[in-house]
Scaffold this active site. Structure first.
Site, PDB file in Angstrom:
ATOM      1  N   TYR A  21       0.844  -1.207   0.000  1.00  0.00           N
ATOM      2  CA  TYR A  21       0.000   0.000   0.000  1.00  0.00           C
ATOM      3  C   TYR A  21       0.884   1.264   0.000  1.00  0.00           C
ATOM      4  O   TYR A  21       0.641   2.213  -0.764  1.00  0.00           O
ATOM      5  CB  TYR A  21      -0.902  -0.043   1.237  1.00  0.00           C
ATOM      6  CG  TYR A  21      -1.915   1.059   1.354  1.00  0.00           C
ATOM      7  CD1 TYR A  21      -3.092   1.038   0.609  1.00  0.00           C
ATOM      8  CD2 TYR A  21      -1.713   2.132   2.235  1.00  0.00           C
ATOM      9  CE1 TYR A  21      -4.041   2.055   0.731  1.00  0.00           C
ATOM     10  CE2 TYR A  21      -2.651   3.139   2.368  1.00  0.00           C
ATOM     11  CZ  TYR A  21      -3.814   3.099   1.614  1.00  0.00           C
ATOM     12  OH  TYR A  21      -4.746   4.111   1.747  1.00  0.00           O
ATOM     13  N   LYS A  60       1.007   4.221  -2.825  1.00  0.00           N
ATOM     14  CA  LYS A  60       0.641   5.609  -2.507  1.00  0.00           C
ATOM     15  C   LYS A  60       1.824   6.561  -2.688  1.00  0.00           C
ATOM     16  O   LYS A  60       1.647   7.733  -3.036  1.00  0.00           O
ATOM     17  CB  LYS A  60       0.079   5.688  -1.075  1.00  0.00           C
ATOM     18  CG  LYS A  60      -1.246   4.934  -0.900  1.00  0.00           C
ATOM     19  CD  LYS A  60      -2.331   5.524  -1.772  1.00  0.00           C
ATOM     20  CE  LYS A  60      -3.696   4.906  -1.560  1.00  0.00           C
ATOM     21  NZ  LYS A  60      -4.725   5.498  -2.407  1.00  0.00           N
TER      22      LYS A  60
HETATM   23  P1  NAP Z   1     -13.407   2.225   1.051  1.00  0.00           P
HETATM   24  O1  NAP Z   1     -14.409   2.698   2.040  1.00  0.00           O
HETATM   25  O2  NAP Z   1     -12.867   0.838   1.161  1.00  0.00           O
HETATM   26  O3  NAP Z   1     -14.003   2.456  -0.433  1.00  0.00           O
HETATM   27  C1  NAP Z   1     -13.240   2.096  -1.548  1.00  0.00           C
HETATM   28  C2  NAP Z   1     -13.984   2.488  -2.812  1.00  0.00           C
HETATM   29  O4  NAP Z   1     -13.145   2.140  -3.933  1.00  0.00           O
HETATM   30  C3  NAP Z   1     -15.283   1.761  -2.990  1.00  0.00           C
HETATM   31  O5  NAP Z   1     -16.232   2.661  -3.534  1.00  0.00           O
HETATM   32  C4  NAP Z   1     -14.945   0.661  -4.001  1.00  0.00           C
HETATM   33  O6  NAP Z   1     -16.048   0.322  -4.854  1.00  0.00           O
HETATM   34  C5  NAP Z   1     -13.903   1.360  -4.844  1.00  0.00           C
HETATM   35  N1  NAP Z   1     -13.007   0.444  -5.574  1.00  0.00           N
HETATM   36  C6  NAP Z   1     -12.167  -0.484  -5.066  1.00  0.00           C
HETATM   37  N2  NAP Z   1     -11.497  -1.087  -6.066  1.00  0.00           N
HETATM   38  C7  NAP Z   1     -11.934  -0.527  -7.221  1.00  0.00           C
HETATM   39  C8  NAP Z   1     -11.616  -0.709  -8.595  1.00  0.00           C
HETATM   40  N3  NAP Z   1     -10.707  -1.615  -8.996  1.00  0.00           N
HETATM   41  N4  NAP Z   1     -12.261   0.038  -9.525  1.00  0.00           N
HETATM   42  C9  NAP Z   1     -13.170   0.964  -9.163  1.00  0.00           C
HETATM   43  N5  NAP Z   1     -13.517   1.185  -7.881  1.00  0.00           N
HETATM   44  C10 NAP Z   1     -12.903   0.451  -6.918  1.00  0.00           C
HETATM   45  O7  NAP Z   1     -12.108   3.166   1.059  1.00  0.00           O
HETATM   46  P2  NAP Z   1     -11.933   4.676   1.594  1.00  0.00           P
HETATM   47  O8  NAP Z   1     -11.492   4.609   3.010  1.00  0.00           O
HETATM   48  O9  NAP Z   1     -13.103   5.494   1.234  1.00  0.00           O
HETATM   49  O10 NAP Z   1     -10.640   5.115   0.736  1.00  0.00           O
HETATM   50  C11 NAP Z   1     -10.757   5.848  -0.466  1.00  0.00           C
HETATM   51  C12 NAP Z   1      -9.361   6.245  -0.927  1.00  0.00           C
HETATM   52  O11 NAP Z   1      -8.705   7.001   0.089  1.00  0.00           O
HETATM   53  C13 NAP Z   1      -8.443   5.044  -1.224  1.00  0.00           C
HETATM   54  O12 NAP Z   1      -7.600   5.331  -2.317  1.00  0.00           O
HETATM   55  C14 NAP Z   1      -7.627   4.934   0.048  1.00  0.00           C
HETATM   56  O13 NAP Z   1      -6.399   4.293  -0.170  1.00  0.00           O
HETATM   57  C15 NAP Z   1      -7.457   6.403   0.403  1.00  0.00           C
HETATM   58  N6  NAP Z   1      -7.147   6.640   1.805  1.00  0.00           N
HETATM   59  C16 NAP Z   1      -7.972   6.223   2.794  1.00  0.00           C
HETATM   60  C17 NAP Z   1      -7.625   6.468   4.113  1.00  0.00           C
HETATM   61  C18 NAP Z   1      -8.505   6.050   5.255  1.00  0.00           C
HETATM   62  O14 NAP Z   1      -8.054   6.192   6.403  1.00  0.00           O
HETATM   63  N7  NAP Z   1      -9.696   5.561   5.027  1.00  0.00           N
HETATM   64  C19 NAP Z   1      -6.442   7.135   4.419  1.00  0.00           C
HETATM   65  C20 NAP Z   1      -5.618   7.549   3.370  1.00  0.00           C
HETATM   66  C21 NAP Z   1      -5.973   7.301   2.066  1.00  0.00           C
HETATM   67  P3  NAP Z   1     -16.991  -0.996  -4.608  1.00  0.00           P
HETATM   68  O15 NAP Z   1     -17.462  -0.955  -3.201  1.00  0.00           O
HETATM   69  O16 NAP Z   1     -18.094  -0.809  -5.593  1.00  0.00           O
HETATM   70  O17 NAP Z   1     -16.120  -2.180  -4.902  1.00  0.00           O
END
Ligand code: NAP
Length: 248
Positions: free
Chosen positions: A156, A160
């Site tokens: 990861y 990133k």
């Molecule tokens: P999440 O709740 O797990 O949601 C992930 C989203 O990505 C879902 O809508 C999922 O769609 C979609 N997705 C996954 N694989 C995909 C693919 N191959 N093609 C298209 N859509 C895909 O994650 P989140 O926490 O909202 O995170 C969103 C972003 O922020 C990510 O890039 C993550 O790395 C980044 N981020 C998150 C955090 C945190 O603390 N949460 C911190 C730093 C960065 P489906 O459900 O339809 O599969």
């Protein structure tokens, strides 16, 4: 007039979590919103309805961001439906955590394809219309983990950190064409992604944050709104930390 009126935005991975918050925020500020999902069709339909009821044009597309051909098709479909594409938020992402000793090749490849190659796929497809339009804003969602690393997340963190190098390079290549490219590095944002962690780990993260709370999707969406709009028209190639001071 609303800040993003007349603009079309794409948010990848918006069926849940941070992406959903971004799509709603951009719509509230007047943008028409295309978004993608992969495995949550019901949540995508409910978001599409919520966005449309905000009085803008909205459509959800089932599209795997990790697949080069699907990304190209997606951008063509959006252009046919919406007529333009001004703002792209590369948000789709996954985790497949494990210590390096136990991490499989599949775990590494899956995360790199979904988190990093997806950004190449979508960005490469969207710059063609942006070059024609002579403007655009691309916002890539990185992570604090891409800046400082994290034990158990070598795959990861690599994905990133790769996004940050990609973002700065695209900013240098396309600045003269009025296309901006920035990254956001969220800290600990409480979504389904972090919901997989046990309560002790979650509390540990919260305690380590100067603002003493986890972030919300809305906290990240506010930064996206800023980078998407003309309020940031002289900003490109930057990484904006949205982390409650975690990296301070
Ligand atoms: P999440 O709740 O797990 O949601 C992930 C989203 O990505 C879902 O809508 C999922 O769609 C979609 N997705 C996954 N694989 C995909 C693919 N191959 N093609 C298209 N859509 C895909 O994650 P989140 O926490 O909202 O995170 C969103 C972003 O922020 C990510 O890039 C993550 O790395 C980044 N981020 C998150 C955090 C945190 O603390 N949460 C911190 C730093 C960065 P489906 O459900 O339809 O599969």
């Amino acid at each position: 007039m609303k800040l993003l009126e007349g603009k079309t935005a794409l948010v990848t991975g918006a069926s849940r979590g941070i992406g959903r918050g971004m799509a709603l925020k951009l719509a509230r500020h007047g943008a028409n919103v295309a978004f993608t999902y992969l495995s949550s069709p019901d949540k995508a339909l409910s978001l599409e309805n919520e966005l449309t009821s905000a009085g803008i044009k909205a459509k959800g597309y089932k599209s795997d961001a990790a697949d080069f051909k699907q990304a190209e098709q997606l951008i063509n479909d959006i252009l046919a439906e919406f007529g333009s594409l001004d703002i792209v938020v590369n948000n789709a992402g996954i985790t497949r955590d494990g210590l390096l000793m136990r991490m499989s090749e599949e775990q590494f490849d899956e995360v790199i394809r979904t988190n990093l190659k997806s950004v190449f796929n979508i960005t490469k497809a969207c710059i063609k219309p942006m070059l024609k339009q002579k403007q655009g804003s691309i916002i890539n969602i990185s992570s604090v983990v891409g800046v400082k690393g994290n034990a158990g997340q070598a795959n990861y963190a690599a994905s990133k950190a790769g996004i940050i190098g990609f973002t700065k390079s695209v900013a240098l290549e396309l600045g003269s064409r009025n296309i901006r490219c920035n990254a956001i590095a969220p800290g600990f944002i409480e979504t389904e992604m972090t919901g997989a962690l046990d309560e002790k780990t979650v509390q540990g993260w919260r305690d380590a944050i100067p603002l003493k709370r986890g972030g919300t999707p809305d906290d990240v969406a506010d930064a996206v709104l800023f980078l998407a709009s003309s309020m940031s028209s002289y900003i490109t190639g930057q990484v904006l930390n949205v982390d409650g001071g975690m990296l301070t």
